[in-house]
Design a protein around this motif. Structure first.
Motif: not given
Length: 623
Positions: A10, A54, A80
């Protein structure tokens, strides 16, 4: 206890590159969480087995281009879920000082270019001519050929067009067009000596009397709100904002990077759901060189130069992207970028700085499908596939079910869909099911008078383009010719609908190319079962200039005017409601008895994408 996700990384504006990147948000004690940068996520994917990153919402300002290569094959950068990550190539400028008269300035380390936004809205660079956005002829000055004849590096300005106190400096540029307005050039100004202007680089065409130009990016040229320029004397960006409070609160953004993400020799790479913004007009926000099988979908490109450039990249999917307020072009293909599928993209307000580009443009690219795209407000082309010589062949391309409106309004010899085939080799390409309207055409004569509705083709098979099937298209609002065959052999025009708006223009125009010598005349041209109507009475639906051998034009239907071939007919075809722009055929339309079938209206444009079950995977609505 905070757990980690081993299946993805992430990135977040709240992240830290010293963390694991396995958490979507920082943990409670601030000891772990997402990465802060795309570069860190790239390196982490390279180092292990994780292939997905993401990207959380927020703005990520890049100091340099994010570079990818073969080590990034199979990796994915995705938004995301439910969030909008913005990748910016711009420098945020704050600390503006009021100067009076609505002007504000801020010091910069480097000269501003031609790309500036305030509140996400592209501003207009100051220039010597006064601009009216509704008038494409405004803001341009007429030039004279230099003493000694037309030149690519020197021209003469008329007295008073360039302020006498304007001096050359870093940031000052000039944009030029020859009279034909085929291609514009932007280059630094090397010198201004009285009425003599010298360019730092050659223009594409010799600048003849009657051509046009504008000098840009000097703060002294600012007139109206929404304009900006560079002041070299004190290294200041000067703007005249429409909303001063917004400028002082949020600042302005100067584009510094031309390319935001560049991939070389990467395959099976996926980029989805990102917003690309603040890119320089002469760069491509996303550049893919080499590689194959890449997927770019559901992204938003705004206030960049060209959205996506495919250079030798093949068999890739470019779908469902939104592209708007582009400095140059939408999507370009070059150097055997073959087998690509470009579909269901929405492109509007293209070429806001550079005027010679296209929504989708290709040179030397084959076996590609360009389908179900919405393209509007492009100064030259909607779709353009060019072949300049035998080394840049375009073969077996399909251009289908696109909606192309309001293009070619600022240049000549452009229009909705163009194929250029200088080699004369049969292309095997197909143009079908497209909706092409309002294709303009603009040039100047040797005295600088504006020529409107000048060579604004609907569909153009230019310079020996041959072996093309043009079928089931709707063409309206063109100038000179709705469908233009220029010297190529073996073309088929069948079941196209054309609406002629001026009796001096023709739905079908077939013409030779004198410069091509023995190949000059278009042989083996077949024009059958087409339907022509007129917004006003028309004399004839064709203009033929040396159409060549084995020419067949027959079985066509003219709603008014007269026929050409022995099986042509002239009668009311049975449109549903042509007075209100509905040119579909009624169920009992007389045209159906003449061998003409209705068009697939519901398949045209991105709205028709879902009705086509043959299309590849789609990523959903663009950002």
């Amino acid at each position: 206890m905070t757990t980690t996700d081993q299946t993805a990384f992430y990135v977040s504006t709240q992240g830290n590159d010293s963390w694991s990147g396995r958490l979507a948000a920082p943990n409670a004690d601030g000891t772990d969480g997402p990465f802060a940068s795309l570069e860190k996520a790239r390196d982490a994917m390279r180092a292990g087995d994780t292939d997905t990153t993401h990207v959380r919402g927020g703005t990520y300002r890049l100091d340099e281009t994010l570079t990818l290569d073969s080590r990034d094959s199979g990796h994915s950068f995705a938004a995301y879920e439910g969030e909008t990550p913005v990748i910016s190539g711009g420098e945020l400028v704050r600390g503006f000082t009021a100067e009076g008269r609505g002007l504000y300035s801020a010091k910069l380390d480097h000269a501003s270019g031609l790309d500036l936004t305030i509140g996400g809205v592209r501003q207009t660079v100051a220039q010597t001519g006064d601009v009216d956005p509704a008038d494409p002829t405004s803001g341009w000055h007429v030039l004279r050929a230099a003493e000694g004849g037309a030149s690519k590096t020197v021209f003469a300005a008329k007295d008073g067009d360039i302020p006498a106190d304007l001096t050359t400096h870093d940031g000052l540029v000039v944009q030029t067009f020859d009279t034909e307005r085929l291609k514009d050039d932007i280059t630094a100004v090397r010198a201004i000596d009285g009425d003599r202007v010298t360019l730092a680089d050659d223009a594409s065409y010799a600048l003849r009397s009657g051509g046009t130009y504008r000098v840009m990016n000097d703060a002294a040229l600012i007139r109206d709100a929404g304009e900006f320029g560079w002041r070299a004397g004190d290294d200041a960006l000067v703007v005249k904002p429409e909303d001063a409070a917004a400028l002082l609160k949020d600042g302005a953004v100067v584009a510094r990077l031309g390319t935001l993400i560049s991939a070389k020799d990467a395959s099976d790479l996926s980029i989805t759901g990102l917003t690309f913004t603040d890119g320089q007009y002469d760069g491509a926000a996303l550049s893919l060189t080499g590689g194959h099988g890449n997927a770019v979908g559901g992204n938003h490109f705004v206030n960049v130069g060209t959205a996506i450039a495919l250079n030798g990249t093949d068999n890739s999917l470019i779908g469902g992207n939104a592209m708007e307020h582009l400095g140059s072009s939408g999507i370009t293909m070059s150097n055997a970028a073959n087998g690509n599928h470009i579909y269901a993209n929405r492109m509007e307000h293209i070429g806001e700085i550079v005027k010679g580009g296209a929504g989708v443009g290709g040179v030397g690219s084959s076996d590609s499908v360009i389908s179900h795209n919405d393209i509007s407000h492009a100064p030259r082309y909607g779709v353009s596939l060019k072949e300049w010589d035998d080394g840049q062949i375009n073969r077996n391309n399909m251009v289908e079910f696109n909606s192309i409106h309001h293009v070619g309004q600022e240049t000549a010899d452009g229009g909705g869909i163009e194929m250029l085939g200088r080699s004369g080799t049969p292309t095997g390409s197909v143009i079908r099911g497209n909706d092409v309207q309002d294709t303009g055409g603009l040039a100047t004569d040797s005295d600088g008078n504006w020529l409107t509705d000048h060579k604004g083709w609907g569909i153009s098979l230019d310079d020996l383009t041959g072996g093309v099937t043009v079928r089931d298209n709707f063409v309206k609002g063109f100038s000179w010719g709705g469908i233009y065959v220029h010297g190529g052999d073996g073309n088929l025009l069948e079941n196209n609908f054309g609406v002629v708006g001026d009796p001096d223009h023709a739905f079908i125009r077939v013409e030779w190319v004198p410069k091509a010598g023995d190949q000059a005349r278009p042989d083996d041209t077949t024009i059958i079962r087409n339907l022509t109507a007129g917004d006003m009475p028309i004399e004839q639906y064709w203009k033929l200039m040396s159409p060549g051998q084995n020419f067949l034009m027959d079985g066509n239907l003219a709603a008014n005017g007269k026929g050409y071939g022995p099986n042509d007919a002239v009668f009311n075809p049975g449109f549903t409601d042509s007075a209100n722009g509905d040119y579909s055929l009624k169920e009992d339309a007389a045209a159906l008895s003449h061998g003409i079938h209705d068009l697939s209206w519901s398949s045209m444009g991105s709205d028709g994408y879902g009705a086509d079950a043959t299309m590849p995977h789609f990523w959903g609505d663009a950002a």
